[in-house]
Design an enzyme around this catalytic site. Structure first.
Site, PDB file in Angstrom:
ATOM      1  N   GLY A  46      53.078 -53.804  22.075  1.00 21.19           N
ATOM      2  CA  GLY A  46      52.204 -52.770  22.301  1.00 21.19           C
ATOM      3  C   GLY A  46      51.675 -52.138  21.023  1.00 21.19           C
ATOM      4  O   GLY A  46      52.034 -52.950  19.712  1.00 21.19           O
ATOM      5  N   GLN A  51      47.448 -47.988  14.483  1.00 18.44           N
ATOM      6  CA  GLN A  51      47.954 -48.934  13.548  1.00 18.44           C
ATOM      7  C   GLN A  51      46.847 -50.134  13.248  1.00 18.44           C
ATOM      8  O   GLN A  51      47.495 -50.907  12.423  1.00 18.44           O
ATOM      9  CB  GLN A  51      49.110 -49.760  14.636  1.00 18.44           C
ATOM     10  CG  GLN A  51      50.284 -48.836  15.052  1.00 18.44           C
ATOM     11  CD  GLN A  51      51.222 -49.483  15.920  1.00 18.44           C
ATOM     12  OE1 GLN A  51      51.031 -49.360  17.110  1.00 18.44           O
ATOM     13  NE2 GLN A  51      52.247 -49.974  15.582  1.00 18.44           N
ATOM     14  N   CYS A  94      58.587 -52.021  16.023  1.00 15.84           N
ATOM     15  CA  CYS A  94      57.131 -51.633  15.846  1.00 15.84           C
ATOM     16  C   CYS A  94      56.600 -52.368  14.643  1.00 15.84           C
ATOM     17  O   CYS A  94      57.118 -52.871  13.856  1.00 15.84           O
ATOM     18  CB  CYS A  94      57.165 -49.998  15.323  1.00 15.84           C
ATOM     19  SG  CYS A  94      55.468 -49.416  15.145  1.00 15.84           S
ATOM     20  N   LEU A  95      55.303 -52.938  15.160  1.00 13.83           N
ATOM     21  CA  LEU A  95      54.450 -53.798  14.214  1.00 13.83           C
ATOM     22  C   LEU A  95      54.383 -53.028  13.188  1.00 13.83           C
ATOM     23  O   LEU A  95      54.169 -53.762  11.689  1.00 13.83           O
ATOM     24  CB  LEU A  95      53.259 -54.303  14.941  1.00 13.83           C
ATOM     25  CG  LEU A  95      53.294 -55.070  16.307  1.00 13.83           C
ATOM     26  CD1 LEU A  95      52.039 -55.336  16.726  1.00 13.83           C
ATOM     27  CD2 LEU A  95      54.218 -56.273  16.022  1.00 13.83           C
ATOM     28  N   HIS A 136      56.308 -45.100  23.495  1.00 10.94           N
ATOM     29  CA  HIS A 136      56.245 -45.117  21.844  1.00 10.94           C
ATOM     30  C   HIS A 136      54.883 -45.361  21.598  1.00 10.94           C
ATOM     31  O   HIS A 136      54.674 -44.700  20.549  1.00 10.94           O
ATOM     32  CB  HIS A 136      56.874 -46.980  21.866  1.00 10.94           C
ATOM     33  CG  HIS A 136      56.849 -47.508  20.538  1.00 10.94           C
ATOM     34  ND1 HIS A 136      57.996 -47.618  19.868  1.00 10.94           N
ATOM     35  CD2 HIS A 136      55.884 -47.659  19.629  1.00 10.94           C
ATOM     36  CE1 HIS A 136      57.575 -48.175  18.685  1.00 10.94           C
ATOM     37  NE2 HIS A 136      56.220 -48.275  18.425  1.00 10.94           N
ATOM     38  N   GLU A 137      53.970 -45.956  22.439  1.00 12.82           N
ATOM     39  CA  GLU A 137      52.530 -46.023  22.065  1.00 12.82           C
ATOM     40  C   GLU A 137      51.860 -44.512  22.053  1.00 12.82           C
ATOM     41  O   GLU A 137      51.110 -44.019  21.332  1.00 12.82           O
ATOM     42  CB  GLU A 137      51.716 -46.845  22.982  1.00 12.82           C
ATOM     43  CG  GLU A 137      52.309 -48.324  22.810  1.00 12.82           C
ATOM     44  CD  GLU A 137      52.477 -48.854  21.283  1.00 12.82           C
ATOM     45  OE1 GLU A 137      51.720 -48.546  20.513  1.00 12.82           O
ATOM     46  OE2 GLU A 137      53.425 -49.616  21.240  1.00 12.82           O
ATOM     47  N   HIS A 140      52.767 -42.611  18.801  1.00  8.86           N
ATOM     48  CA  HIS A 140      51.662 -43.000  17.738  1.00  8.86           C
ATOM     49  C   HIS A 140      50.366 -42.384  17.808  1.00  8.86           C
ATOM     50  O   HIS A 140      50.059 -41.762  16.741  1.00  8.86           O
ATOM     51  CB  HIS A 140      51.274 -44.397  17.946  1.00  8.86           C
ATOM     52  CG  HIS A 140      52.084 -45.547  17.355  1.00  8.86           C
ATOM     53  ND1 HIS A 140      52.655 -45.755  16.195  1.00  8.86           N
ATOM     54  CD2 HIS A 140      52.897 -46.639  17.856  1.00  8.86           C
ATOM     55  CE1 HIS A 140      53.417 -46.461  15.568  1.00  8.86           C
ATOM     56  NE2 HIS A 140      53.555 -47.125  16.600  1.00  8.86           N
TER      57      HIS A 140
HETATM   58 ZN    ZN Z   1      55.138 -48.689  17.065  1.00 12.61          ZN
END
Ligand code: ZN
Length: 173
Positions: A46, A51, A94-95, A136-137, A140
């Site tokens: 995701g 991000q 997480c990226l 999670h997204e 963000h």
């Molecule tokens: Zn993340």
């Protein structure tokens, strides 16, 4: 389509609350495609627009199994409208936090309302990895990241580690 640079923690942009998208237009559709390409390139499940430095409520997700065809989900203004009382603990990555994994306690099932890439209102009921990913997204978009679920001590250790990795990388370049 283009691969966009990913914002790596610690970075104050990741703490920012993203703004709702007013119109789902070509600019948003391009952003969604670029975000998907960026996420696939980095083997993520995701990605939220912040991000890649864009403070808008735009998310892409794909939780397909490796041997199955891609199943991209593009969500604009996603909103969690129901959470199950049943909880699960899942080890998340997480990226924006390379090589960091943290156990996070979340609802096992969610119902999310969003706009698709044509601006049509949709709803999705999710469980398993998809339910985790959606929460999670959406976090963000609200300026919350996975280390915020950890104790202050653990969080500071991780953030110091990431700052150090960045300094080492910068001095190598
Ligand atoms: Zn993340």
């Amino acid at each position: 389509m283009a691969i966009l640079p990913i914002v790596i923690a610690p970075d104050k942009r990741l703490k920012r609350r993203s703004k709702a998208v007013e119109t789902v237009d070509d600019e948003i559709r391009t952003l969604l495609s670029d975000m998907l390409e960026t996420m696939y390139d980095d083997d993520g499940l995701g990605l939220a627009a912040i991000q890649v430095g864009v403070p808008q409520r735009v998310v892409v997700i794909d939780v397909h199994e490796k041997d199955e065809p891609k199943a991209p989900l593009k969500l604009v203004n996603p909103e969690i409208i129901w959470l199950s009382s049943e909880r699960v603990i899942y080890e998340e990555g997480c990226l924006s936090f390379p090589n960091i994994f943290a156990d996070v306690d979340r609802a096992a099932e969610v119902n999310v309302r969003y706009l698709d890439e044509n601006g049509e209102a949709r709803e999705i009921m999710a469980q398993g990895t998809l339910a985790i990913c959606l929460q999670h997204e959406v976090d963000h978009l609200n300026g919350k990241v996975l280390v915020d679920y950890l104790s202050l001590v653990k969080r500071n250790i991780i953030l110091r580690k990431l700052s150090k990795a960045r300094r080492v990388q910068a001095s190598d370049e």
